[in-house]
Every structure is written in C-alpha cells, then in structure tokens.
Design an enzyme around this catalytic site. Structure first.
Site, PDB file in Angstrom:
ATOM      1  N   GLU A   1      68.924  53.462  67.079  1.00 14.21           N
ATOM      2  CA  GLU A   1      69.248  52.200  66.884  1.00 14.21           C
ATOM      3  C   GLU A   1      69.569  51.795  65.377  1.00 14.21           C
ATOM      4  O   GLU A   1      70.297  50.840  65.431  1.00 14.21           O
ATOM      5  CB  GLU A   1      67.944  51.417  67.684  1.00 14.21           C
ATOM      6  CG  GLU A   1      67.904  51.717  69.004  1.00 14.21           C
ATOM      7  CD  GLU A   1      69.004  50.943  69.984  1.00 14.21           C
ATOM      8  OE1 GLU A   1      69.795  50.203  69.625  1.00 14.21           O
ATOM      9  OE2 GLU A   1      68.974  51.578  71.008  1.00 14.21           O
TER      10      GLU A   1
ATOM     11  N   ARG B   1      52.491  29.893  83.899  1.00 13.97           N
ATOM     12  CA  ARG B   1      53.605  29.336  83.190  1.00 13.97           C
ATOM     13  C   ARG B   1      53.829  29.537  81.975  1.00 13.97           C
ATOM     14  O   ARG B   1      54.599  28.862  81.071  1.00 13.97           O
ATOM     15  CB  ARG B   1      53.835  27.952  83.709  1.00 13.97           C
ATOM     16  CG  ARG B   1      53.705  27.935  85.227  1.00 13.97           C
ATOM     17  CD  ARG B   1      54.367  26.429  85.724  1.00 13.97           C
ATOM     18  NE  ARG B   1      54.424  26.485  87.043  1.00 13.97           N
ATOM     19  CZ  ARG B   1      53.170  25.765  87.902  1.00 13.97           C
ATOM     20  NH1 ARG B   1      52.072  25.636  87.127  1.00 13.97           N
ATOM     21  NH2 ARG B   1      53.119  25.865  88.777  1.00 13.97           N
TER      22      ARG B   1
ATOM     23  N   LYS C   1      68.626  42.148  63.105  1.00 14.91           N
ATOM     24  CA  LYS C   1      68.379  41.797  64.639  1.00 14.91           C
ATOM     25  C   LYS C   1      67.936  40.278  64.972  1.00 14.91           C
ATOM     26  O   LYS C   1      68.371  39.462  65.653  1.00 14.91           O
ATOM     27  CB  LYS C   1      67.590  42.748  65.297  1.00 14.91           C
ATOM     28  CG  LYS C   1      67.554  42.307  66.872  1.00 14.91           C
ATOM     29  CD  LYS C   1      67.013  43.403  67.768  1.00 14.91           C
ATOM     30  CE  LYS C   1      66.950  42.780  69.372  1.00 14.91           C
ATOM     31  NZ  LYS C   1      66.399  43.547  70.140  1.00 14.91           N
TER      32      LYS C   1
ATOM     33  N   ASN D   1      74.982  45.692  71.782  1.00 13.79           N
ATOM     34  CA  ASN D   1      75.157  46.568  72.894  1.00 13.79           C
ATOM     35  C   ASN D   1      75.922  47.815  72.393  1.00 13.79           C
ATOM     36  O   ASN D   1      76.360  48.614  73.364  1.00 13.79           O
ATOM     37  CB  ASN D   1      75.813  45.889  74.189  1.00 13.79           C
ATOM     38  CG  ASN D   1      75.028  45.089  74.835  1.00 13.79           C
ATOM     39  OD1 ASN D   1      73.577  45.158  75.189  1.00 13.79           O
ATOM     40  ND2 ASN D   1      75.408  43.853  75.068  1.00 13.79           N
TER      41      ASN D   1
ATOM     42  N   HIS E   1      74.078  54.239  78.616  1.00 12.88           N
ATOM     43  CA  HIS E   1      73.309  54.023  79.848  1.00 12.88           C
ATOM     44  C   HIS E   1      74.009  54.821  81.014  1.00 12.88           C
ATOM     45  O   HIS E   1      73.366  55.377  81.919  1.00 12.88           O
ATOM     46  CB  HIS E   1      73.310  52.438  80.456  1.00 12.88           C
ATOM     47  CG  HIS E   1      72.588  51.752  79.560  1.00 12.88           C
ATOM     48  ND1 HIS E   1      72.845  50.089  79.427  1.00 12.88           N
ATOM     49  CD2 HIS E   1      71.243  51.906  78.856  1.00 12.88           C
ATOM     50  CE1 HIS E   1      71.992  49.832  78.444  1.00 12.88           C
ATOM     51  NE2 HIS E   1      70.927  50.748  78.271  1.00 12.88           N
TER      52      HIS E   1
ATOM     53  N   LYS F   1      63.256  39.117  74.330  1.00 10.58           N
ATOM     54  CA  LYS F   1      63.681  39.718  75.580  1.00 10.58           C
ATOM     55  C   LYS F   1      62.273  40.392  76.349  1.00 10.58           C
ATOM     56  O   LYS F   1      61.880  41.479  75.725  1.00 10.58           O
ATOM     57  CB  LYS F   1      64.839  40.607  75.752  1.00 10.58           C
ATOM     58  CG  LYS F   1      66.156  40.277  75.846  1.00 10.58           C
ATOM     59  CD  LYS F   1      67.193  41.165  76.053  1.00 10.58           C
ATOM     60  CE  LYS F   1      68.586  40.473  75.788  1.00 10.58           C
ATOM     61  NZ  LYS F   1      69.592  41.516  75.910  1.00 10.58           N
TER      62      LYS F   1
ATOM     63  N   ARG G   1      75.385  38.112  69.987  1.00 11.12           N
ATOM     64  CA  ARG G   1      74.011  38.990  70.515  1.00 11.12           C
ATOM     65  C   ARG G   1      74.842  40.269  71.253  1.00 11.12           C
ATOM     66  O   ARG G   1      73.883  41.467  71.282  1.00 11.12           O
ATOM     67  CB  ARG G   1      72.987  38.261  71.193  1.00 11.12           C
ATOM     68  CG  ARG G   1      71.650  39.366  71.211  1.00 11.12           C
ATOM     69  CD  ARG G   1      70.543  38.245  71.643  1.00 11.12           C
ATOM     70  NE  ARG G   1      69.669  39.375  71.835  1.00 11.12           N
ATOM     71  CZ  ARG G   1      68.458  38.885  72.368  1.00 11.12           C
ATOM     72  NH1 ARG G   1      67.851  37.673  72.485  1.00 11.12           N
ATOM     73  NH2 ARG G   1      67.036  39.855  72.334  1.00 11.12           N
TER      74      ARG G   1
ATOM     75  N   HIS H   1      67.224  58.155  75.557  1.00 11.77           N
ATOM     76  CA  HIS H   1      68.003  57.129  75.383  1.00 11.77           C
ATOM     77  C   HIS H   1      68.488  56.917  73.942  1.00 11.77           C
ATOM     78  O   HIS H   1      70.006  56.602  74.004  1.00 11.77           O
ATOM     79  CB  HIS H   1      66.961  55.872  75.379  1.00 11.77           C
ATOM     80  CG  HIS H   1      67.768  54.720  74.856  1.00 11.77           C
ATOM     81  ND1 HIS H   1      68.126  53.764  76.029  1.00 11.77           N
ATOM     82  CD2 HIS H   1      67.549  53.987  73.829  1.00 11.77           C
ATOM     83  CE1 HIS H   1      68.722  52.856  75.451  1.00 11.77           C
ATOM     84  NE2 HIS H   1      68.314  52.688  74.211  1.00 11.77           N
TER      85      HIS H   1
ATOM     86  N   GLU I   1      72.351  35.571  74.359  1.00 16.86           N
ATOM     87  CA  GLU I   1      73.131  36.680  74.617  1.00 16.86           C
ATOM     88  C   GLU I   1      74.447  35.952  75.157  1.00 16.86           C
ATOM     89  O   GLU I   1      75.247  36.518  76.135  1.00 16.86           O
ATOM     90  CB  GLU I   1      72.855  37.796  75.252  1.00 16.86           C
ATOM     91  CG  GLU I   1      73.411  39.095  74.943  1.00 16.86           C
ATOM     92  CD  GLU I   1      72.985  40.378  75.461  1.00 16.86           C
ATOM     93  OE1 GLU I   1      71.776  40.459  75.375  1.00 16.86           O
ATOM     94  OE2 GLU I   1      73.749  40.989  76.346  1.00 16.86           O
TER      95      GLU I   1
HETATM   96  N1  NAD Z   1      63.195  43.786  74.787  1.00 13.79           N
HETATM   97  C1  NAD Z   1      64.061  44.474  74.265  1.00 13.79           C
HETATM   98  O1  NAD Z   1      64.947  43.842  73.511  1.00 13.79           O
HETATM   99  C2  NAD Z   1      64.128  45.766  74.168  1.00 13.79           C
HETATM  100  C3  NAD Z   1      65.107  46.557  73.373  1.00 13.79           C
HETATM  101  C4  NAD Z   1      65.241  47.948  73.407  1.00 13.79           C
HETATM  102  C5  NAD Z   1      64.562  48.791  74.366  1.00 13.79           C
HETATM  103  N2  NAD Z   1      63.464  48.219  75.053  1.00 13.79           N
HETATM  104  C6  NAD Z   1      62.943  48.539  76.122  1.00 13.79           C
HETATM  105  O2  NAD Z   1      61.974  49.536  75.331  1.00 13.79           O
HETATM  106  C7  NAD Z   1      61.513  50.704  76.268  1.00 13.79           C
HETATM  107  C8  NAD Z   1      61.809  52.032  75.503  1.00 13.79           C
HETATM  108  O3  NAD Z   1      60.773  51.863  74.479  1.00 13.79           O
HETATM  109  P1  NAD Z   1      60.251  53.057  73.744  1.00 13.79           P
HETATM  110  O4  NAD Z   1      61.263  54.111  73.395  1.00 13.79           O
HETATM  111  O5  NAD Z   1      59.176  52.586  72.741  1.00 13.79           O
HETATM  112  O6  NAD Z   1      59.450  54.003  75.067  1.00 13.79           O
HETATM  113  P2  NAD Z   1      57.706  53.657  75.524  1.00 13.79           P
HETATM  114  O7  NAD Z   1      57.171  52.220  75.258  1.00 13.79           O
HETATM  115  O8  NAD Z   1      57.894  54.527  76.632  1.00 13.79           O
HETATM  116  O9  NAD Z   1      57.112  54.721  74.255  1.00 13.79           O
HETATM  117  C9  NAD Z   1      57.505  56.043  74.327  1.00 13.79           C
HETATM  118  C10 NAD Z   1      56.664  57.150  74.090  1.00 13.79           C
HETATM  119  O10 NAD Z   1      55.636  57.192  73.050  1.00 13.79           O
HETATM  120  C11 NAD Z   1      54.360  57.007  73.236  1.00 13.79           C
HETATM  121  N3  NAD Z   1      53.895  56.242  71.881  1.00 13.79           N
HETATM  122  C12 NAD Z   1      53.690  55.062  71.545  1.00 13.79           C
HETATM  123  N4  NAD Z   1      53.372  54.800  70.343  1.00 13.79           N
HETATM  124  C13 NAD Z   1      53.041  56.044  69.973  1.00 13.79           C
HETATM  125  C14 NAD Z   1      52.653  56.185  68.473  1.00 13.79           C
HETATM  126  N5  NAD Z   1      52.530  55.825  67.598  1.00 13.79           N
HETATM  127  N6  NAD Z   1      52.263  58.008  68.276  1.00 13.79           N
HETATM  128  C15 NAD Z   1      52.453  58.812  69.583  1.00 13.79           C
HETATM  129  N7  NAD Z   1      52.989  58.276  70.503  1.00 13.79           N
HETATM  130  C16 NAD Z   1      53.325  56.931  70.939  1.00 13.79           C
HETATM  131  C17 NAD Z   1      54.290  56.138  74.396  1.00 13.79           C
HETATM  132  O11 NAD Z   1      52.929  56.265  74.971  1.00 13.79           O
HETATM  133  C18 NAD Z   1      55.429  56.786  75.307  1.00 13.79           C
HETATM  134  O12 NAD Z   1      54.922  58.051  75.763  1.00 13.79           O
HETATM  135  C19 NAD Z   1      62.723  50.692  77.535  1.00 13.79           C
HETATM  136  O13 NAD Z   1      61.925  50.262  78.645  1.00 13.79           O
HETATM  137  C20 NAD Z   1      63.582  49.710  77.173  1.00 13.79           C
HETATM  138  O14 NAD Z   1      64.044  49.029  78.320  1.00 13.79           O
HETATM  139  C21 NAD Z   1      63.444  46.742  75.216  1.00 13.79           C
END
Ligand code: NAD
Length: 329
Positions: free
Chosen positions: A164, A100, A207, A225, A232, A122, A221, A244, A217
């Site tokens: 972003e 929990r 942020k 978007n 998307h 999130k 917040r 993305h 949100e």
């Molecule tokens: N929680 C939130 O508020 C929030 C906000 C935005 C996005 N997200 C989520 O984040 C995800 C996308 O995140 P992302 O773009 O970081 O993708 P990811 O975590 O898939 O990383 C992208 C790629 O980079 C690689 N990688 C990571 N660090 C590295 C490094 N230092 N050197 C080389 N390669 C590296 C990873 O292995 C992966 O292949 C989505 O699932 C999205 O929904 C969440």
C-alpha cells in the site's frame, strides 16, 4: 506504549470505553493496554474476537453491538478499535450503528492498518456474498499510531502494508518512491526492514488529503484503487493463497506496464510475479469477476493507469478491452 490521556479530551463525558481487539493483539498487548486506558480514569470493557478475516462477519458485528448494549454503553461512551484492519473496520461499523452512532478511536497495530484501513472512515463487514458489502462511512474521532507495534508483525503482514505504501508513492509522490527504493535496497535474506515512522506518516497524509477532497469516493478517491481491481481478482483466483499485498503488487504490475520503475521497485522488495503459465491466472479467469465488480458501471470498469510515478489517471475501460489494459494479450 501509547498515552491515551488525549482520549479524555476527545470524549469528555465518557465513563466507559470498549477496547475491541482480536485474539492475537489481545495476547500481545491486551493487559498493558487495559492498564494504560484505565490510567485515564475510564472503566475499560474488553471485547475480543478470534483473529483473521474470517471474523469480519455480521455475526461478529452483532456480538459487538450486543456487547455494548449488555454493558449499557451510552451515547457519550466510546469504543477503541485496537488491531489490524479487520478490528478497526468492525469497531467502526459497530460504533457507526450502535445507538445510531457513538464515537470511536482507532489504534492500528498493523502496517496496513496504519497507512490505509484506519484512515478515511470506511468501516464495515464482509457478507457471504462478498467482501465489505455492508458498512458505513464513520470516521474515528482520533487515530493513535505507534510504529513500535510493528515489531511483532510477521513478514507477510508487513509486506501487505509495504504494497500500500508503494501504491501511495506511485500515485502521488516521486520523493516517497525514492525513499522506498532506498528501503528496498536494505532487504535481504531475513526480509525487509520496517519503514521508518516518517514514511508511514507521509502515506497517512496523502490518504487523508485525498479523502478530504472526496470522502464518498465519487471521484479522486477512486485513485486509491490502483492495483486493487486486478488484485482482488488474483486473491480470489488463488483462493487467498496469494496475500493481499502480493495481489495488489501483481495488480500494479499488470496496469503499470508503461512505467518500468514500478516493476523494478516491486522486484526489489521481493514481491512475486504473476505466472502467466499458471492455469489459475489466465486472462479469462482474472477478467471474468470484473464483470461483477462493484465499481463497474454499464459495460466499463474504471481502472487506475500509471503514466509515470506521480501521474496516474482514472480511465474507463470497456470490458472487452480489459485484457489490453492489463497487457494480457
Ligand atoms: N477501511 C478501509 O479503508 C480499509 C482499507 C484497507 C483494508 N481494509 C480492511 O483491512 C483488513 C485487512 O487488515 P490487516 O491486513 O491489518 O489484517 P488483520 O486485521 O487481519 O491483521 C492481520 C494479522 O496480524 C495480526 N496482528 C495485528 N497487529 C499485530 C501486531 N502488532 N503484531 C503481531 N500480529 C498482529 C492480527 O491478529 C491478524 O492475524 C481487510 O478486512 C480489509 O478489507 C480496510
């Protein structure tokens, strides 16, 4: 390499830490990070899953929480999400629900992870029915950022984070917008330079400020978007061939028609333009999924519309008027 000793103060009763990461980050930084964590006197358990969004499932989530159970983690132990947004979203969700709720720390290693995913609490996983459909609001106790990780990130992943950062500048910060313009001027054949740490911190601060005002949100917040509603839809319509960051950039162009500086900055960074002649991206194809958007209420969708850099407004747009809002007529 990050100094993890601060985690001993954050989690004073912990004896164990789960280092959760993906296969790429493990290969690049796993051993050194385990050693650095062990140097704090904690027992380190590694949990590694295959890299990529395809791993952001309830199956991986189940592996994480079951892993913690097998390793007999107690409520005073903690997890570290070490990787991009996929890793930190999943680690946070496992931490939110195991026993929990146990504590966790985030060590983002992608630019998108640093400026976005690790900020704001999130957490979650995707379902076959859609992205991020299960999750919890569960903030990490600590976020440790080190821009040195970005040196190994490939261009496409860097640009996801840059999109972003541009979003943040358009929403709140004309000075940051100018700094990004300067950065874009240095883009060339070999790609764009990495943003300096102070610009990353500036995005994080924005942020954090918005999330502090509106954690769940309900209002402000939603501004975050910007570019994402159409973004998307574009990602889906392209079957994820469009990244993305590219999709968010295209989404910002669609709603940002009143502010030509936005398109100019996206051009300077080399973000592609949505081709109106491409049959994948007709107004019908892009607008249809919005009828099922989780942020829809009644027959309106809330869009974030830029009026100037630093002046973006939440506007409720009726479904039948969306094509005008997105200048798709
Ligand atoms: N929680 C939130 O508020 C929030 C906000 C935005 C996005 N997200 C989520 O984040 C995800 C996308 O995140 P992302 O773009 O970081 O993708 P990811 O975590 O898939 O990383 C992208 C790629 O980079 C690689 N990688 C990571 N660090 C590295 C490094 N230092 N050197 C080389 N390669 C590296 C990873 O292995 C992966 O292949 C989505 O699932 C999205 O929904 C969440």
């Amino acid at each position: 390499m990050i100094d993890f000793s601060v985690l001993r103060q954050d989690f004073p009763k912990a004896t164990k830490v789960a280092l959760v990461t993906d296969s790429n980050v493990e290969r690049l930084y796993g051993d050194a990070t385990v050693r650095a964590l062990e140097a704090t006197g904690l027992r380190v358990e590694r949990i590694v899953f295959p890299a990529g969004e395809a791993s952001k499932t309830i199956e991986t989530y189940a592996e994480l929480v079951r892993g913690l159970a097998v390793l007999e983690f107690s409520r005073t132990d903690f997890a570290v999400g070490f990787g991009g947004g996929v890793v930190t979203d999943l680690t946070g969700f496992a931490a939110a629900t195991y026993l929990r709720g146990i504590g966790w720390a985030a060590v983002p290693t992608t630019l998108l992870g640093m400026v976005d995913a690790s900020v704001g609490g999130k957490t979650g996983a995707d379902l076959p029915e859609g992205k991020n459909l299960v999750g919890a609001f569960w903030k990490p106790v600590r976020v440790l950022r080190d821009a040195a990780y970005l040196e190994t990130l490939d261009e496409r992943e860097r640009m996801n984070g840059i999109a972003e950062m541009i979003k943040t500048a358009v929403l709140f910060d004309p000075t940051l917008f100018e700094a990004l313009r300067t950065l874009a001027a240095a883009c060339g054949e070999g790609g764009c330079p990495l943003p300096p740490a102070d610009l990353i911190e500036r995005c994080v601060a924005w942020k954090e400020r918005i999330v502090a005002e509106d954690f769940r949100e309900g209002g402000r917040r939603k501004l975050l978007n910007l570019g994402h509603t159409f973004g998307h839809a574009i990602e889906h319509a392209s079957h994820f061939a469009v990244s993305h960051g590219e999709a968010v950039a295209m989404g910002m162009r669609l709603v940002g028609g009143k502010v030509p500086e936005i398109g100019a900055l996206l051009d300077a960074f080399g973000f592609p333009v949505l081709s109106r002649d491409d049959p994948h991206y007709t107004a019908e194809r892009l607008l249809a999924p919005l009828a099922h958007d989780k942020k829809r209420s009644g027959d309106t969708v809330t869009l974030v519309i830029p009026h100037a850099v630093g002046d973006c407004r939440l506007e409720d747009v009726r479904l039948e008027d969306l094509r005008f809002a997105a200048n798709m007529v």
